[in-house]
Motif scaffolding. Structure first.
Motif, PDB file in Angstrom:
ATOM      1  N   THR A 126     -84.304   2.908  35.942  1.00 40.66           N
ATOM      2  CA  THR A 126     -84.080   4.333  35.839  1.00 40.66           C
ATOM      3  C   THR A 126     -83.632   4.749  34.454  1.00 40.66           C
ATOM      4  OG1 THR A 126     -81.772   4.153  36.496  1.00 40.66           O
ATOM      5  CG2 THR A 126     -83.380   4.410  38.259  1.00 40.66           C
ATOM      6  N   GLY A 127     -82.885   3.871  33.794  1.00 44.78           N
ATOM      7  CA  GLY A 127     -82.401   4.210  32.473  1.00 44.78           C
ATOM      8  C   GLY A 127     -81.335   5.281  32.482  1.00 44.78           C
ATOM      9  N   SER A 128     -80.773   5.607  33.616  1.00 44.67           N
ATOM     10  CA  SER A 128     -79.824   6.705  33.702  1.00 44.67           C
ATOM     11  C   SER A 128     -78.409   6.290  33.346  1.00 44.67           C
ATOM     12  CB  SER A 128     -79.837   7.291  35.112  1.00 44.67           C
ATOM     13  OG  SER A 128     -79.528   6.289  36.053  1.00 44.67           O
ATOM     14  N   VAL A 129     -78.149   4.991  33.297  1.00 46.29           N
ATOM     15  CA  VAL A 129     -76.811   4.514  33.000  1.00 46.29           C
ATOM     16  C   VAL A 129     -76.904   3.434  31.944  1.00 46.29           C
ATOM     17  CG1 VAL A 129     -74.713   3.519  33.923  1.00 46.29           C
ATOM     18  CG2 VAL A 129     -76.145   4.950  35.384  1.00 46.29           C
ATOM     19  N   SER A 130     -76.127   3.547  30.900  1.00 42.17           N
ATOM     20  CA  SER A 130     -76.126   2.538  29.849  1.00 42.17           C
ATOM     21  C   SER A 130     -74.978   1.583  30.067  1.00 42.17           C
ATOM     22  CB  SER A 130     -75.997   3.203  28.474  1.00 42.17           C
ATOM     23  OG  SER A 130     -75.775   2.245  27.483  1.00 42.17           O
ATOM     24  N   GLY A 131     -75.253   0.277  29.912  1.00 43.17           N
ATOM     25  CA  GLY A 131     -74.223  -0.724  30.125  1.00 43.17           C
ATOM     26  C   GLY A 131     -73.045  -0.557  29.196  1.00 43.17           C
ATOM     27  N   ALA A 132     -73.255   0.023  28.002  1.00 43.40           N
ATOM     28  CA  ALA A 132     -72.173   0.193  27.051  1.00 43.40           C
ATOM     29  C   ALA A 132     -71.364   1.451  27.321  1.00 43.40           C
ATOM     30  CB  ALA A 132     -72.732   0.225  25.632  1.00 43.40           C
ATOM     31  N   GLU A 133     -71.855   2.363  28.188  1.00 42.15           N
ATOM     32  CA  GLU A 133     -71.185   3.634  28.418  1.00 42.15           C
ATOM     33  C   GLU A 133     -70.591   3.737  29.807  1.00 42.15           C
ATOM     34  OE1 GLU A 133     -74.526   6.138  27.450  1.00 42.15           O
ATOM     35  OE2 GLU A 133     -73.511   6.763  25.626  1.00 42.15           O
ATOM     36  N   ARG A 134     -70.800   2.741  30.642  1.00 42.00           N
ATOM     37  CA  ARG A 134     -70.318   2.793  32.000  1.00 42.00           C
ATOM     38  C   ARG A 134     -69.262   1.723  32.199  1.00 42.00           C
ATOM     39  NH1 ARG A 134     -73.869   0.574  36.269  1.00 42.00           N
ATOM     40  NH2 ARG A 134     -73.022  -1.471  36.129  1.00 42.00           N
ATOM     41  N   ASN A 135     -68.554   1.806  33.288  1.00 38.81           N
ATOM     42  CA  ASN A 135     -67.572   0.777  33.595  1.00 38.81           C
ATOM     43  C   ASN A 135     -68.270  -0.527  33.903  1.00 38.81           C
ATOM     44  OD1 ASN A 135     -65.534   2.585  33.282  1.00 38.81           O
ATOM     45  ND2 ASN A 135     -65.358   3.068  35.468  1.00 38.81           N
ATOM     46  N   ILE A 136     -67.545  -1.616  33.746  1.00 43.47           N
ATOM     47  CA  ILE A 136     -68.060  -2.912  34.141  1.00 43.47           C
ATOM     48  C   ILE A 136     -68.383  -2.863  35.628  1.00 43.47           C
ATOM     49  CG2 ILE A 136     -67.507  -5.367  34.278  1.00 43.47           C
ATOM     50  CD1 ILE A 136     -67.818  -4.300  31.461  1.00 43.47           C
ATOM     51  N   TYR A 137     -69.385  -3.651  36.033  1.00 38.22           N
ATOM     52  CA  TYR A 137     -69.825  -3.660  37.434  1.00 38.22           C
ATOM     53  C   TYR A 137     -68.616  -3.693  38.376  1.00 38.22           C
ATOM     54  CZ  TYR A 137     -72.047  -5.175  41.697  1.00 38.22           C
ATOM     55  OH  TYR A 137     -72.468  -5.261  42.992  1.00 38.22           O
ATOM     56  N   ASP A 138     -68.613  -2.799  39.333  1.00 32.39           N
ATOM     57  CA  ASP A 138     -67.469  -2.577  40.212  1.00 32.39           C
ATOM     58  C   ASP A 138     -67.273  -3.761  41.151  1.00 32.39           C
ATOM     59  OD1 ASP A 138     -65.391  -1.481  41.548  1.00 32.39           O
ATOM     60  OD2 ASP A 138     -66.616  -0.162  42.800  1.00 32.39           O
ATOM     61  N   LEU A 139     -66.462  -4.695  40.720  1.00 34.36           N
ATOM     62  CA  LEU A 139     -66.181  -5.889  41.515  1.00 34.36           C
ATOM     63  C   LEU A 139     -65.083  -5.558  42.519  1.00 34.36           C
ATOM     64  CD1 LEU A 139     -66.711  -8.961  41.802  1.00 34.36           C
ATOM     65  CD2 LEU A 139     -64.779  -9.279  40.264  1.00 34.36           C
ATOM     66  N   SER A 140     -65.376  -5.590  43.788  1.00 28.48           N
ATOM     67  CA  SER A 140     -64.410  -5.203  44.806  1.00 28.48           C
ATOM     68  C   SER A 140     -64.810  -5.809  46.132  1.00 28.48           C
ATOM     69  CB  SER A 140     -64.352  -3.676  44.930  1.00 28.48           C
ATOM     70  OG  SER A 140     -65.600  -3.198  45.400  1.00 28.48           O
ATOM     71  N   LEU A 141     -64.061  -5.474  47.180  1.00 34.83           N
ATOM     72  CA  LEU A 141     -64.429  -5.917  48.520  1.00 34.83           C
ATOM     73  C   LEU A 141     -65.785  -5.373  48.917  1.00 34.83           C
ATOM     74  CD1 LEU A 141     -61.052  -5.558  50.449  1.00 34.83           C
ATOM     75  CD2 LEU A 141     -62.115  -7.640  49.615  1.00 34.83           C
ATOM     76  N   GLU A 142     -66.176  -4.237  48.326  1.00 31.23           N
ATOM     77  CA  GLU A 142     -67.471  -3.649  48.660  1.00 31.23           C
ATOM     78  C   GLU A 142     -68.608  -4.601  48.316  1.00 31.23           C
ATOM     79  OE1 GLU A 142     -70.155   0.293  47.544  1.00 31.23           O
ATOM     80  OE2 GLU A 142     -68.282  -0.131  46.485  1.00 31.23           O
ATOM     81  N   LYS A 143     -68.500  -5.322  47.186  1.00 28.94           N
ATOM     82  CA  LYS A 143     -69.575  -6.238  46.800  1.00 28.94           C
ATOM     83  C   LYS A 143     -69.732  -7.347  47.838  1.00 28.94           C
ATOM     84  CE  LYS A 143     -71.346  -9.168  43.125  1.00 28.94           C
ATOM     85  NZ  LYS A 143     -71.182  -9.698  41.771  1.00 28.94           N
ATOM     86  N   LEU A 144     -68.618  -7.826  48.349  1.00 29.80           N
ATOM     87  CA  LEU A 144     -68.691  -8.917  49.314  1.00 29.80           C
ATOM     88  C   LEU A 144     -69.180  -8.456  50.680  1.00 29.80           C
ATOM     89  CD1 LEU A 144     -65.496 -10.809  48.272  1.00 29.80           C
ATOM     90  CD2 LEU A 144     -67.805 -11.711  48.236  1.00 29.80           C
ATOM     91  N   SER A 145     -69.169  -7.147  50.943  1.00 31.12           N
ATOM     92  CA  SER A 145     -69.677  -6.649  52.217  1.00 31.12           C
ATOM     93  C   SER A 145     -71.113  -6.175  52.112  1.00 31.12           C
ATOM     94  CB  SER A 145     -68.793  -5.491  52.706  1.00 31.12           C
ATOM     95  OG  SER A 145     -68.901  -4.378  51.829  1.00 31.12           O
ATOM     96  N   GLU A 146     -71.711  -6.251  50.921  1.00 36.41           N
ATOM     97  CA  GLU A 146     -73.079  -5.790  50.759  1.00 36.41           C
ATOM     98  C   GLU A 146     -74.052  -6.688  51.510  1.00 36.41           C
ATOM     99  OE1 GLU A 146     -73.101  -3.369  46.578  1.00 36.41           O
ATOM    100  OE2 GLU A 146     -73.406  -5.531  46.536  1.00 36.41           O
ATOM    101  N   LEU A 147     -75.206  -6.134  51.752  1.00 38.52           N
ATOM    102  CA  LEU A 147     -76.181  -6.811  52.583  1.00 38.52           C
ATOM    103  C   LEU A 147     -77.032  -7.767  51.758  1.00 38.52           C
ATOM    104  CD1 LEU A 147     -77.301  -3.690  54.625  1.00 38.52           C
ATOM    105  CD2 LEU A 147     -75.596  -5.391  55.264  1.00 38.52           C
ATOM    106  N   VAL A 148     -77.339  -8.920  52.348  1.00 40.14           N
ATOM    107  CA  VAL A 148     -78.233  -9.900  51.738  1.00 40.14           C
ATOM    108  C   VAL A 148     -79.307 -10.239  52.766  1.00 40.14           C
ATOM    109  CG1 VAL A 148     -76.498 -10.849  50.179  1.00 40.14           C
ATOM    110  CG2 VAL A 148     -76.719 -11.789  52.479  1.00 40.14           C
ATOM    111  N   ILE A 149     -80.464 -10.698  52.281  1.00 37.00           N
ATOM    112  CA  ILE A 149     -81.590 -10.896  53.195  1.00 37.00           C
ATOM    113  C   ILE A 149     -82.067 -12.336  53.287  1.00 37.00           C
ATOM    114  CG2 ILE A 149     -82.373  -8.550  52.745  1.00 37.00           C
ATOM    115  CD1 ILE A 149     -84.613  -9.739  51.045  1.00 37.00           C
TER     116      ILE A 149
END
Length: 675
Positions: free
Chosen positions: A20-43
């Motif tokens: 998408t190019g809508s978010v730049s890695g240098a302008e956004r927060n570091i990837y939101d590491l939280s309990l949410e990541k561990l509850s995400e779905l995997v296939i």
């Protein structure tokens, strides 16, 4: 961060930053590491979307923006995951495959998948373009029954998911039209250009891309080696790929087609050492969430590997001796029916098959002859039950597999035994206990079976040959393995993940690739008796602040070969398994839209052979890489950024097996626009 959840087979293709190019890695927060990541779905676990809390295996989940922080050292997708624990990623050069290890075993024990269909962890890792990926999942530990072996006859032979599975998942649903273009230049006169576009028109989602890279490259052989590189080993690499996904009446009812083509040509640094390789990968898939409880998937694919290279008369002279070739085609298919019940429980049943052809050729003075000619067929029936009971998850499954090989020729001669077949029963079990939302325990066990491949049996040269290549071994036996693991996941803070995992793998009659001679460079596949590997891996992942994330992990591994019939092997170590690997890295966002990501890897000692009398030791060494990025412009319509990659800052020109050597420090810079 944008998040996209699709009910059905492919779920949570998160992080469309690459597209998408809508978010730049240098302008956004570091990837939101939280309990949410561990509850995400995997296939990958069950072939349908499942919460990680219901998966008994240890799962490492990666999104494209995380790969954006790493350097592209050897242009191999295996390197995207080199900083995860439990594995050793070791591509010999930009022109060669990864000869590393996983779970204390060789690289063939980590099954590679593309959208759930098997691919070659050696060849496809050099071919596929990572800009097509939406996420990558590593499932550690035994998972034999849900996925078949891969019937590749080349490199290290058939590949089995005894120690784990790595699934490269393609982008699927497209939410925004976007285009991404990049040009780069680096050491060795490396010129790189890449283009990607994605869009959606009503129910049709699509993306397409192309890349071109050329380089003079450099000497990647040790002094006096058989590689004998006399000039810059030039190469050109072209990739073309596209995917179409049609969503019917809903997002979980879809039909998709993906195609990828790579052409890699150049030379190995001598007048008559040219090469020309072509690789084609096709995936077709249909999935339908028939009811709220029943999901149907049908997948089929095509893999074409066409490698051709020249051999000279070195060391006698540099005149052309012959052109060698390998032509391999593999057709994998999979049919899976999943039925959810009793809340989050899931029953899965299905069948899969593969058809493979393998042919080697030798062309001398315009006359081509066939060396080896082999066909193979495999089919399997599998079922698995995963039952979720409050805080407990219980998993058990089995597979019946039939494999047949037909040997028409080995080194131009019809062998005395022209076919072989095997019937095997495999099993896999696992359990997980979610004691609290912050603490869970898991354990898994499973079996594997690997038949010797055509290259391992027939080699690439005759038994009495003095040329470089692989010697035959017609006495190889199939190998059987059992893998186990035990681990704990601890999340004391929403921003901190701690993981501890131990593993034990044992393979009877393990087929290993041994270096038997350096001049000429010759290897041979050998049954190494009973091989055992055990180890422990510790992981920490911490978002210390909104603009700073760091990680660290270390893996200690011990291996041994038990072969009382051969004192030279008895007590030796498994090849390509370092006694330790440690990784540490961080990403920090600085003022003026700048981000810095230094990554350090430390590798211990390992061997290239199970022969105690002739093996060579490699390591230890440390490699420090740094990636710097800066957003130059950002408007509502486009973003432009510059990147600088500094590889091997410590200039460690360490040796690798087969007389390869890391070339040392190199740099690469790029300019990218996303609109």
């Amino acid at each position: 961060m944008r998040r996209c959840t699709i009910t059905g087979v492919v779920v949570c293709l998160t992080g469309l930053f690459w597209s998408t190019g809508s978010v730049s890695g240098a302008e956004r927060n570091i990837y939101d590491l939280s309990l949410e990541k561990l509850s995400e779905l995997v296939i990958t676990d069950s072939k349908v979307a499942q919460s990680q809390g219901t998966v008994t295996q240890k799962v490492e989940l990666f999104y494209p923006e995380e790969f954006e922080q790493q350097t592209g050292y050897n242009r191999n997708i295996a390197e995207l995951l080199k900083y995860t624990s439990g594995q050793f990623v070791n591509p010999l050069s930009r022109n060669d495959a990864n000869w590393g290890s996983f779970g204390g075993l060789g690289p063939k024990y980590n099954g590679y998948l593309l959208d759930g269909l098997p691919i070659d962890s050696f060849v496809d890792a050099m071919s596929l373009d990572p800009w097509a990926f939406g996420q990558v999942e590593i499932h550690k530990g035994p998972a034999s029954v849900m996925y078949s072996n891969y019937l590749t006859m080349d490199f290290a032979g058939n590949e089995a998911p005894l120690a784990g599975i790595t699934n490269f998942i393609l982008k699927d649903r497209i939410d925004h039209t976007a285009t991404r273009a990049l040009v780069g230049y680096g050491s060795y006169n490396t010129l790189d250009a890449r283009l990607y576009h994605q869009g959606r028109k009503e129910n049709l989602n699509y993306f397409l891309g192309a890349s071109y890279e050329q380089s003079d490259y450099t000497n990647y052989g040790t002094p006096g080696s058989w590689l004998n590189i006399l000039k810059d080993p030039e190469y050109d690499k072209i990739k073309l790929y596209a995917k179409l996904t049609y969503l019917f009446d809903r997002d979980d009812h879809k039909l998709s087609l993906f195609a990828h083509h790579t052409r890699h040509s150049g030379d190995a640094g001598r007048p008559n050492r040219d090469f020309r390789h072509q690789y084609d990968t096709v995936n077709a898939g249909y999935s339908n969430q028939i009811t709220s409880a029943v999901n149907l998937q049908l997948k089929s694919g095509y893999r074409n590997y066409d490698r051709r290279w020249a051999e000279d008369n070195f060391p006698a002279n540099l005149g052309l001796r012959e052109h060698d070739g390998v032509e391999q085609q593999i057709f994998p298919s999979d049919l899976t029916l999943s039925v959810s019940h009793a809340g989050n429980s899931l029953f899965t049943v299905g069948a899969d098959s593969q058809v493979a052809t393998y042919k080697t050729t030798v062309e001398t003075n315009g006359s081509k002859s066939i060396g080896s000619d082999v066909t193979a067929y495999s089919t399997g029936i599998f079922l698995q039950e995963k039952y979720v009971l409050d805080k407990w998850v219980f998993r058990a499954g089995g597979r019946f597999n039939y494999t047949h090989h037909s040997y028409d020729l080995f080194n131009g001669v019809a062998p005395s035994k022209q076919d072989n077949s095997w019937e095997t029963l495999l099993w896999s079990v696992g359990v997980r206990y979610n004691a609290t939302p912050q603490l869970s325990f898991y354990s898994n066990a499973g079996s594997s079976f690997v038949a010797p491949s055509a290259k391992q049996l027939g080699g690439t040269i005759a038994a009495a040959s003095t040329a470089n290549g692989q010697l035959p071994n017609f006495d190889l036996k199939p190998e059987r393995g059992i893998g186990t693991d035990l681990g704990v996941e601890l999340r004391p803070l929403d921003t901190l993940i701690i993981g501890l995992r131990g593993f034990y793998n044992q393979v009877e009659d393990a087929i290993v690739e041994n270096v038997v001679s350096t001049t000429p460079s010759q290897s041979r596949s050998t049954n190494a008796g009973t091989t055992c590997s055990y180890g422990v891996e510790l992981n920490l992942d911490h978002r210390l602040a909104d603009e700073l994330r760091w990680f660290a992990n270390i893996t200690y591994t011990a291996t041994t070969v038990e072969n009382p019939l051969d004192s030279d092997q008895d007590g030796a170590d498994i090849t390509f398994v370092p006694d330790y690997i440690a990784n540490i890295g961080l990403t920090v966002n600085l003022p003026f839209a700048i981000s810095l990501s230094p990554y350090l890897q430390m590798v211990g000692n390992y061997y290239d052979s199970t022969s105690k009398s002739s093996r060579r030791s490699f390591g230890s060494y440390q490699v420090l890489n740094l990636k710097a990025q800066k957003t130059l412009f950002k408007t509502a319509d486009y973003t432009m950024k510059a990147s600088l990659e500094l590889n091997n800052l410590l200039n460690k020109r360490y040796e690798m097996p087969w007389q390869f050597r890391d070339p040392g420090f190199n740099a690469y810079g790029s300019l990218e626009i996303i609109f």
